[in-house]
Design an enzyme around this catalytic site. Structure first.
Site, PDB file in Angstrom:
ATOM      1  N   GLU A  13       0.776  -1.235   0.000  1.00  0.00           N
ATOM      2  CA  GLU A  13       0.000   0.000   0.000  1.00  0.00           C
ATOM      3  C   GLU A  13       0.810   1.290   0.000  1.00  0.00           C
ATOM      4  O   GLU A  13       0.827   2.027   1.010  1.00  0.00           O
ATOM      5  CB  GLU A  13      -0.952   0.013   1.205  1.00  0.00           C
TER       6      GLU A  13
ATOM      7  N   GLU B  31      -5.657  -8.482   0.792  1.00  0.00           N
ATOM      8  CA  GLU B  31      -6.341  -8.167   2.053  1.00  0.00           C
ATOM      9  C   GLU B  31      -7.791  -7.813   1.764  1.00  0.00           C
ATOM     10  O   GLU B  31      -8.079  -7.087   0.813  1.00  0.00           O
ATOM     11  CB  GLU B  31      -5.727  -6.936   2.763  1.00  0.00           C
TER      12      GLU B  31
HETATM   13  C1  FCB Z   1      -4.637  -2.044   5.424  1.00  0.00           C
HETATM   14  C2  FCB Z   1      -3.273  -2.435   5.970  1.00  0.00           C
HETATM   15  C3  FCB Z   1      -3.335  -3.432   7.093  1.00  0.00           C
HETATM   16  C4  FCB Z   1      -4.490  -3.144   8.010  1.00  0.00           C
HETATM   17  C5  FCB Z   1      -5.761  -3.034   7.227  1.00  0.00           C
HETATM   18  C6  FCB Z   1      -6.998  -2.840   8.059  1.00  0.00           C
HETATM   19  O1  FCB Z   1      -4.577  -0.760   4.897  1.00  0.00           O
HETATM   20  O2  FCB Z   1      -2.474  -2.953   4.953  1.00  0.00           O
HETATM   21  O3  FCB Z   1      -2.105  -3.434   7.743  1.00  0.00           O
HETATM   22  O4  FCB Z   1      -4.222  -1.999   8.738  1.00  0.00           O
HETATM   23  O5  FCB Z   1      -5.660  -1.965   6.335  1.00  0.00           O
END
Ligand code: FCB
Length: 464
Positions: free
Chosen positions: A184, A363
């Site tokens: 990210e 994620e």
């Molecule tokens: C993302 C991150 C992770 C966590 C989630 C909720 O942006 O990569 O580490 O904080 O959000």
């Protein structure tokens, strides 16, 4: 032998599940896994571990009222138990990150063998349990020593990152195939422009300078990894928040949404897949003195083998470029709108716009108000959230998008950065006093769903 703590939560039954187990129309080798990151779960920061300070130690030292990660989930000391738990949950893959300062306490130079050894043991444990390791090289925890030299504002950090990537590849690359460079970049940038993340700077003029150095770091690390083993599967993870126009019939609203997307999110897609920055970014670079050196864009736009997408929410943008709240929207504890169909729309449109490699959702998950009672977390909301997003992916696949896998965020409740431990995203509950792990109902659902999808006999579940 007595049962491990996480096995106490076995009263859940797939057949009674409020969210039925479904067979998704994915390719047979679709990967189901879960994600974590080093600083959010490891702990193990004491001198005896040989780990150097990261920017998060400094961040929390100066904000003593906040929760911090000195112990986190104590994964550093409970790693074997955690891997056994993952196996019991049928996970086929585990995405974790390497703490740079655990391995190179000062970010470069002297190696902390004990730190490398920890990750080497983790990889061995995973493989022994039939779980494929997906290594993220940078999940926001820059060594403080490098921050002291300017951190991501310093171009040299990109070269130091490539050296760190090479070190990890030399040590783990005989067993690890999947490497992700950055997690990210948009959020790493946030730590410099003032969004409550380490290193805690707040100057909007730093935005594109940091973004470009990050892209360079990604490109240089990709080169370094590829030169060590051309068969590695190398990717990067972007958090992509689609910007949808409040009023699709109003060109001002459509343009504002497009600008928001290009400036904040597609900046990275454009750089990697089209070797350029959008005009709105180039204008900002000119205004804030960010410099692109000759050859940078070629380094940045090398081929990658997969794109990691972290997906949590969409933005709805009005004609003035403001992000608006949708009336009646369902939200998580983070205030993020739950709206899975936007995931399908985003993937389908990206697929038309870029020549994308296979996509892993690296994620996806929800912070919800869980209640832990009598050894059980009945988190139907999270189960439904995951099901809805898997269904959204199924629709994207049907529309021709190559989605290769899905990782739940997160394997376990952990430190949600400056928001602390209250934001529970885990499919496993972690007791904050005892650190005992208990698989939530969503984790048991995930376990049975994986079994049904991977080796799936239609008999063991219902179609939905
Ligand atoms: C993302 C991150 C992770 C966590 C989630 C909720 O942006 O990569 O580490 O904080 O959000």
């Amino acid at each position: 032998m007595s049962k491990a703590n996480y096995e106490r939560s076995a009263r859940w039954k797939a057949k009674d599940s409020p969210v039925p187990i479904h067979k998704y129309a994915f390719a047979p080798d679709f990967v189901f896994g879960a994600s974590t990151s080093a600083y959010q779960i490891e702990g193990g920061v004491g001198e005896e571990t040989g780990r150097g300070a990261s920017i998060w130690e400094r961040y929390f030292e100066t904000r003593p009222h906040l929760d911090h990660g000195a112990v986190a989930c104590d994964h550093y000391n409970r790693m074997e138990e955690d891997v056994r738990m993952m196996k019991s949950m049928n996970l086929k893959a585990y995405r974790f990150s390497i703490s740079w300062s655990r391995v190179l306490p000062l970010g470069k130079g002297k190696v902390n063998e004990q730190g490398l050894e920890f990750y080497s043991r983790l990889v061995d444990e995973l493989l022994r349990n039939g779980i494929e390791p997906y290594v993220t090289l940078y999940h926001w925890d820059l060594p403080q020593a490098l921050e002291d030299e300017g951190g991501w504002l310093n171009r040299d950090t990109a070269y130091a990152f490539a050296d760190f990537a090479a070190l990890i590849a030399h040590r783990l690359g005989d067993r690890v195939k999947y490497f992700g460079t950055l997690n990210e970049p948009e959020v790493i940038v946030a730590g410099y422009i003032g969004d409550g993340l380490a290193p805690g700077l707040s100057d909007p003029n730093l935005r594109v300078k940091v973004a470009h150095n990050l892209m360079l770091a990604h490109g240089l690390a990709t080169q370094a990894l590829r030169s060590i083993n051309p068969d590695f599967k190398i990717g990067v993870t972007l958090n992509l928040v689609p910007a949808e126009a409040k009023d699709a019939a109003n060109p001002a609203s459509v343009n504002a949404a497009r600008r928001h997307w290009l400036k904040n999110y597609a900046i990275y897609l454009e750089a990697i897949f089209k070797a350029r920055y959008p005009d709105v970014v180039l204008e900002e670079m000119a205004a804030t003195g960010a410099v692109i050196h000759p050859g940078d864009m070629a380094i940045i736009s090398q081929r990658i083998d997969y794109l990691g997408v972290n997906w949590y929410l969409r933005h709805v943008v009005d004609e003035n470029g403001g992000i608006i709240d949708m009336p009646g929207a369902q939200k998580t504890l983070m205030g993020w709108e739950i709206h899975a169909p936007a995931l399908t729309r985003m993937l389908v449109s990206m697929n038309e716009e870029y020549r994308l490699p296979p996509i892993f959702i690296t994620e996806n998950g929800a912070a919800l108000d869980d209640t832990f009672a009598k050894g059980r977390v009945r988190d139907v909301g999270r189960m439904a959230y995951i099901h809805d997003h898997l269904s959204a992916l199924e629709s994207a696949v049907a529309a021709g998008v190559n989605v290769a896998g899905y990782f739940a965020w997160s394997l376990m409740d952990n430190l949600e950065w400056s928001l602390g431990f209250k934001m529970t995203f885990g499919i496993v509950h972690v007791d904050r006093n005892t650190l005992v792990r208990t698989i939530k109902d969503s984790g048991l659902w995930f376990r049975d769903m994986i079994k049904f999808n991977v080796r799936g006999s239609r008999k063991s579940g219902k179609r939905r």
